[in-house]
Design a protein around this motif. Structure first.
Motif, PDB file in Angstrom:
ATOM      1  N   THR A  64       7.240   3.338   0.114  1.00  0.00           N
ATOM      2  CA  THR A  64       7.986   4.590   0.156  1.00  0.00           C
ATOM      3  C   THR A  64       7.190   5.685  -0.525  1.00  0.00           C
ATOM      4  O   THR A  64       6.723   5.513  -1.635  1.00  0.00           O
ATOM      5  CB  THR A  64       9.338   4.397  -0.571  1.00  0.00           C
ATOM      6  OG1 THR A  64       9.961   3.251  -0.017  1.00  0.00           O
ATOM      7  CG2 THR A  64      10.218   5.608  -0.387  1.00  0.00           C
ATOM      8  N   GLY A  65       7.080   6.800   0.125  1.00  0.00           N
ATOM      9  CA  GLY A  65       6.347   7.919  -0.476  1.00  0.00           C
ATOM     10  C   GLY A  65       4.859   7.815  -0.261  1.00  0.00           C
ATOM     11  O   GLY A  65       4.131   8.764  -0.501  1.00  0.00           O
ATOM     12  N   GLY A  66       4.361   6.681   0.176  1.00  0.00           N
ATOM     13  CA  GLY A  66       2.953   6.531   0.488  1.00  0.00           C
ATOM     14  C   GLY A  66       2.122   6.091  -0.697  1.00  0.00           C
ATOM     15  O   GLY A  66       2.421   6.385  -1.849  1.00  0.00           O
ATOM     16  N   ARG A  67       1.094   5.352  -0.373  1.00  0.00           N
ATOM     17  CA  ARG A  67       0.155   4.921  -1.404  1.00  0.00           C
ATOM     18  C   ARG A  67      -0.837   6.046  -1.684  1.00  0.00           C
ATOM     19  O   ARG A  67      -1.301   6.707  -0.746  1.00  0.00           O
ATOM     20  CB  ARG A  67      -0.580   3.668  -0.945  1.00  0.00           C
ATOM     21  CG  ARG A  67       0.352   2.481  -0.793  1.00  0.00           C
ATOM     22  CD  ARG A  67      -0.355   1.248  -0.270  1.00  0.00           C
ATOM     23  NE  ARG A  67       0.613   0.178  -0.083  1.00  0.00           N
ATOM     24  CZ  ARG A  67       0.347  -0.971   0.520  1.00  0.00           C
ATOM     25  NH1 ARG A  67      -0.860  -1.199   0.997  1.00  0.00           N
ATOM     26  NH2 ARG A  67       1.276  -1.896   0.636  1.00  0.00           N
ATOM     27  N   ILE A  68      -1.163   6.195  -2.944  1.00  0.00           N
ATOM     28  CA  ILE A  68      -2.096   7.250  -3.352  1.00  0.00           C
ATOM     29  C   ILE A  68      -3.176   6.621  -4.223  1.00  0.00           C
ATOM     30  O   ILE A  68      -2.867   5.864  -5.143  1.00  0.00           O
ATOM     31  CB  ILE A  68      -1.385   8.352  -4.172  1.00  0.00           C
ATOM     32  CG1 ILE A  68      -0.053   8.765  -3.533  1.00  0.00           C
ATOM     33  CG2 ILE A  68      -2.301   9.576  -4.305  1.00  0.00           C
ATOM     34  CD1 ILE A  68       0.809   9.637  -4.437  1.00  0.00           C
ATOM     35  N   ASP A  69      -4.398   6.952  -3.914  1.00  0.00           N
ATOM     36  CA  ASP A  69      -5.541   6.457  -4.689  1.00  0.00           C
ATOM     37  C   ASP A  69      -5.936   7.541  -5.692  1.00  0.00           C
ATOM     38  O   ASP A  69      -6.391   8.614  -5.292  1.00  0.00           O
ATOM     39  CB  ASP A  69      -6.697   6.150  -3.728  1.00  0.00           C
ATOM     40  CG  ASP A  69      -7.940   5.640  -4.436  1.00  0.00           C
ATOM     41  OD1 ASP A  69      -7.952   5.615  -5.678  1.00  0.00           O
ATOM     42  OD2 ASP A  69      -8.907   5.285  -3.735  1.00  0.00           O
ATOM     43  N   SER A 107      -2.502   6.868   1.908  1.00  0.00           N
ATOM     44  CA  SER A 107      -2.448   8.104   2.689  1.00  0.00           C
ATOM     45  C   SER A 107      -2.960   9.323   1.932  1.00  0.00           C
ATOM     46  O   SER A 107      -3.246  10.346   2.535  1.00  0.00           O
ATOM     47  CB  SER A 107      -1.007   8.361   3.148  1.00  0.00           C
ATOM     48  OG  SER A 107      -0.137   8.378   2.039  1.00  0.00           O
ATOM     49  N   ARG A 108      -3.041   9.220   0.606  1.00  0.00           N
ATOM     50  CA  ARG A 108      -3.537  10.372  -0.154  1.00  0.00           C
ATOM     51  C   ARG A 108      -4.515   9.910  -1.242  1.00  0.00           C
ATOM     52  O   ARG A 108      -4.465   8.767  -1.687  1.00  0.00           O
ATOM     53  CB  ARG A 108      -2.373  11.139  -0.796  1.00  0.00           C
ATOM     54  CG  ARG A 108      -1.586  11.965   0.215  1.00  0.00           C
ATOM     55  CD  ARG A 108      -0.496  12.776  -0.442  1.00  0.00           C
ATOM     56  NE  ARG A 108       0.648  11.955  -0.791  1.00  0.00           N
ATOM     57  CZ  ARG A 108       1.760  12.408  -1.391  1.00  0.00           C
ATOM     58  NH1 ARG A 108       1.844  13.670  -1.734  1.00  0.00           N
ATOM     59  NH2 ARG A 108       2.756  11.595  -1.664  1.00  0.00           N
ATOM     60  N   HIS A 109      -5.358  10.839  -1.636  1.00  0.00           N
ATOM     61  CA  HIS A 109      -6.401  10.534  -2.622  1.00  0.00           C
ATOM     62  C   HIS A 109      -6.513  11.655  -3.641  1.00  0.00           C
ATOM     63  O   HIS A 109      -6.440  12.828  -3.272  1.00  0.00           O
ATOM     64  CB  HIS A 109      -7.773  10.417  -1.935  1.00  0.00           C
ATOM     65  CG  HIS A 109      -7.819   9.396  -0.863  1.00  0.00           C
ATOM     66  ND1 HIS A 109      -8.350   8.147  -1.038  1.00  0.00           N
ATOM     67  CD2 HIS A 109      -7.381   9.442   0.420  1.00  0.00           C
ATOM     68  CE1 HIS A 109      -8.238   7.467   0.097  1.00  0.00           C
ATOM     69  NE2 HIS A 109      -7.660   8.231   0.985  1.00  0.00           N
ATOM     70  N   VAL A 110      -6.735  11.291  -4.877  1.00  0.00           N
ATOM     71  CA  VAL A 110      -7.161  12.276  -5.871  1.00  0.00           C
ATOM     72  C   VAL A 110      -8.682  12.286  -5.861  1.00  0.00           C
ATOM     73  O   VAL A 110      -9.323  11.260  -6.105  1.00  0.00           O
ATOM     74  CB  VAL A 110      -6.645  11.917  -7.280  1.00  0.00           C
ATOM     75  CG1 VAL A 110      -7.293  12.824  -8.327  1.00  0.00           C
ATOM     76  CG2 VAL A 110      -5.124  12.046  -7.334  1.00  0.00           C
ATOM     77  N   GLY A 115      -6.083   2.910  -8.523  1.00  0.00           N
ATOM     78  CA  GLY A 115      -7.304   3.665  -8.274  1.00  0.00           C
ATOM     79  C   GLY A 115      -8.344   2.729  -7.694  1.00  0.00           C
ATOM     80  O   GLY A 115      -8.385   1.545  -8.037  1.00  0.00           O
ATOM     81  N   SER A 116      -9.190   3.248  -6.815  1.00  0.00           N
ATOM     82  CA  SER A 116     -10.174   2.370  -6.173  1.00  0.00           C
ATOM     83  C   SER A 116     -11.595   2.570  -6.700  1.00  0.00           C
ATOM     84  O   SER A 116     -12.387   1.654  -6.744  1.00  0.00           O
ATOM     85  CB  SER A 116     -10.177   2.592  -4.660  1.00  0.00           C
ATOM     86  OG  SER A 116     -10.774   3.834  -4.323  1.00  0.00           O
ATOM     87  N   ILE A 123       3.045   1.175  -8.787  1.00  0.00           N
ATOM     88  CA  ILE A 123       1.618   1.252  -9.136  1.00  0.00           C
ATOM     89  C   ILE A 123       0.821   1.890  -7.993  1.00  0.00           C
ATOM     90  O   ILE A 123      -0.089   2.683  -8.222  1.00  0.00           O
ATOM     91  CB  ILE A 123       1.070  -0.160  -9.471  1.00  0.00           C
ATOM     92  CG1 ILE A 123       1.799  -0.719 -10.699  1.00  0.00           C
ATOM     93  CG2 ILE A 123      -0.435  -0.106  -9.722  1.00  0.00           C
ATOM     94  CD1 ILE A 123       1.526  -2.201 -10.964  1.00  0.00           C
ATOM     95  N   LEU A 124       1.179   1.574  -6.778  1.00  0.00           N
ATOM     96  CA  LEU A 124       0.396   2.042  -5.631  1.00  0.00           C
ATOM     97  C   LEU A 124       0.676   3.496  -5.256  1.00  0.00           C
ATOM     98  O   LEU A 124      -0.023   4.051  -4.411  1.00  0.00           O
ATOM     99  CB  LEU A 124       0.653   1.132  -4.431  1.00  0.00           C
ATOM    100  CG  LEU A 124       0.018  -0.247  -4.526  1.00  0.00           C
ATOM    101  CD1 LEU A 124       0.588  -1.192  -3.477  1.00  0.00           C
ATOM    102  CD2 LEU A 124      -1.501  -0.161  -4.358  1.00  0.00           C
ATOM    103  N   GLY A 125       1.673   4.090  -5.839  1.00  0.00           N
ATOM    104  CA  GLY A 125       1.912   5.484  -5.450  1.00  0.00           C
ATOM    105  C   GLY A 125       3.004   6.178  -6.238  1.00  0.00           C
ATOM    106  O   GLY A 125       2.865   7.353  -6.598  1.00  0.00           O
TER     107      GLY A 125
END
Lengths: 257, 274
Positions: free
Chosen positions: B11-16, B46-49, B230-231, B258-260
């Protein structure tokens, strides 16, 4: 996704980290539930015990009649009795591969005994697995910093013994470059990682020289498995099958009686 | 096989929270952005910092001068403009640069450019008081600071590299600033304990190989709500590093946080749970 062969897992205790799935039974339940059809297992205890047979024998006794496991014996060629251990493992204990941990047993692969073991394995028709590392070197115990096995030594050993099949376990990106073009040397990918891992690794050594491995239970299975989730644009289904199963079968070979 | 990332997006998408675009060009390379987004999609991210194309900082990029800092951040701003729905920018800074320049760069990148946070690498130790005016500004703006941290038994990569304990000193002096320490996989158990009593600090899960038990350990000590996926792409693989989280024996809700979810909360992203 089709079932896979995991060519590098361990059972037992590792004094530097708390581990899950320490027994063969726990390991089998964990791995088989995630699509592993066969796991090449070695004893962690055999790496650090003064006599590796104190780890090898209990492992063999536990997994001997379980086709899920391919037992891989850890040998220390600096011990005077290593030839006897090798014979016992292959002839009496049903081990199907031999594993060397030169960095934990303090010898270079230029050691004549390493060459003798390579010959012995070649004659027996079993592969020699060379464990290049067990952990990230930056995270070792401060009183026990164990450097990785030099890729150049592995490459040279494989070249000197073209009739023996070798597997570099926990090889990394840099090692693959040193292994390119060596026909009797395969690389296990649990420590290979980059932006597009499998695609790039295939570009370096070819799909025919890579095998799937997870380094379980020291690394998360799901992390290694993600390397197989490649874009079909990058890695074909045939290449994936080759890395996941076919190469391991070829590498293991049919033992000579 | 029960694929690692089978239970895709949360939900809300995973963000790195830890992505770099590192192709050697002043402008973001289209191929690199597309490859990053394509590979991330397979991992449900779906999103990245974006933490900056650090090599644009110059030959000694860790200690980049203002021209290098400006080049890094301009690169990030351009990538954000190209993919505003996918890339979130953090402003790369060197506390050793002149105060006026640094303050102007924060204005350019955060106030005017829409970046959501600041990033420190290893230019000076986190215990250095030259951080103070920057942290004071971050507090006023309500933005997050990410700081590189590591415990390396072989020795620091740079003499000015900070350990989690040194970064904790900074976070302790600025309790109203939100921090993310980079590299749980570098700080490991020792790092977790450096920030356990600092509720203003989260830990990003990147760093090193995906060793078992570490994410579970950090979640137990800190709470899953203080861990952020974070990757460290492109040095690492987004799917593999997401697998480190998904492989941890935590609840689906904790995986999701943790994932987003946690980063969305920390950065106050649209749609984030309060």
């Amino acid at each position: 996704m089709n079932p896979v062969t995991d060519t590098s897992v361990f059972s037992g205790q590792w004094p530097f980290r708390k581990l899950p799935y320490r027994t063969p039974g726990e390991l089998k339940e964990h791995l088989s539930g995630r699509g592993v059809r066969e796991a090449w297992v070695s004893s962690l205890d055999a790496i650090l015990y003064p006599d590796p047979m104190h780890g090898n024998v209990p492992l063999a006794e536990t997994v001997a009649r379980d086709p899920f496991f391919v037992p891989v014996a850890v040998l220390d060629v600096t011990l005077a009795k290593w030839r006897r251990d090798a014979r016992e493992c292959l002839e009496q204990r049903e081990f199907r591969a031999l594993k060397l941990t030169p960095n934990y047993h303090s010898y270079p692969l230029t050691d004549p005994n390493a060459a003798a073991l390579a010959d012995l394995a070649g004659e027996a028709g079993v592969p020699v697995c060379i464990q290049t590392r067990m952990m990230d070197e930056r995270a070792h115990h401060p009183l026990m910093k164990v450097p990785q096995v030099p890729a150049s030594e592995i490459a040279a050993l494989a070249r000197r013994h073209p009739r023996t099949r070798f597997l570099a376990c926990a090889a990394d990106n840099g090692m693959l470059k040193a292994f390119a073009g060596i026909e009797n040397l395969w690389s296990e990918i649990s420590f290979v990682e980059n932006r597009n891992t499998l695609f790039k690794a295939i570009g370096v050594v070819g799909a025919s020289r890579l095998v799937f491995g997870t380094h379980s239970p020291l690394l998360y299975f799901e992390a290694s498995a993600a390397k197989l989730d490649s874009d079909p644009e990058d890695v074909s289904a045939e290449q994936l099958e080759t890395v996941c199963v076919k190469n391991a079968t070829e590498l293991l070979g049919a033992r000579k009686k | 096989m029960a694929a690692a990332n089978a239970a895709k997006p949360v939900t809300g998408g995973r963000i790195d929270v830890h992505t770099h675009l590192m192709a050697p060009a002043l402008d973001p390379e289209e191929w690199e952005m597309e490859e990053c987004l394509r590979l991330a999609k397979r991992a449900g991210v779906s999103r990245h910092v974006l933490l900056g194309n650090l090599y644009l900082g110059g030959k000694d990029w860790v200690h980049a001068e203002p021209d290098g800092i400006r080049a890094v951040n301009t690169h990030t701003l351009k990538a954000m403009a190209r993919h505003p729905d996918r890339f979130i920018g953090f402003c790369y800074l060197n506390p050793a640069n002149p105060v006026d320049f640094t303050q102007d760069e924060i204005t350019r990148c955060v106030v005017d450019g829409g970046m959501k946070g600041l990033k420190f690498e290893a230019a000076v130790k986190a215990t250095d008081r030259r951080y103070d005016p920057i942290c004071e500004r971050a507090e006023k703006l309500g933005i997050t600071i990410m700081h590189h941290t590591w415990y390396n038994v072989l020795g620091c990569v740079w003499p000015t590299e900070s350990t989690p304990a040194e970064a904790a000193d900074l976070a302790r002096r600025f309790p109203n600033v939100s921090f993310i320490f980079a590299h749980l996989g570098g700080g490991r158990e020792r790092g977790v304990h450096d920030l356990v009593d600092l509720p203003n600090v989260c830990y990003d899960t990147s760093g090193s190989y995906a060793e078992t038990e570490l994410v579970e350990y950090a979640a137990k000590q800190l709470g899953a709500e203080r861990l952020i996926f974070g990757s460290d792409y492109p040095g690492r693989n987004i799917g593999v590093q997401a697998g480190r989280v998904l492989g941890a024996r935590l609840s689906p809700r904790e995986h999701e946080l943790i994932l987003g979810g946690n980063l969305a909360r920390v950065l106050k992203l649209e749609g984030a749970a309060a």
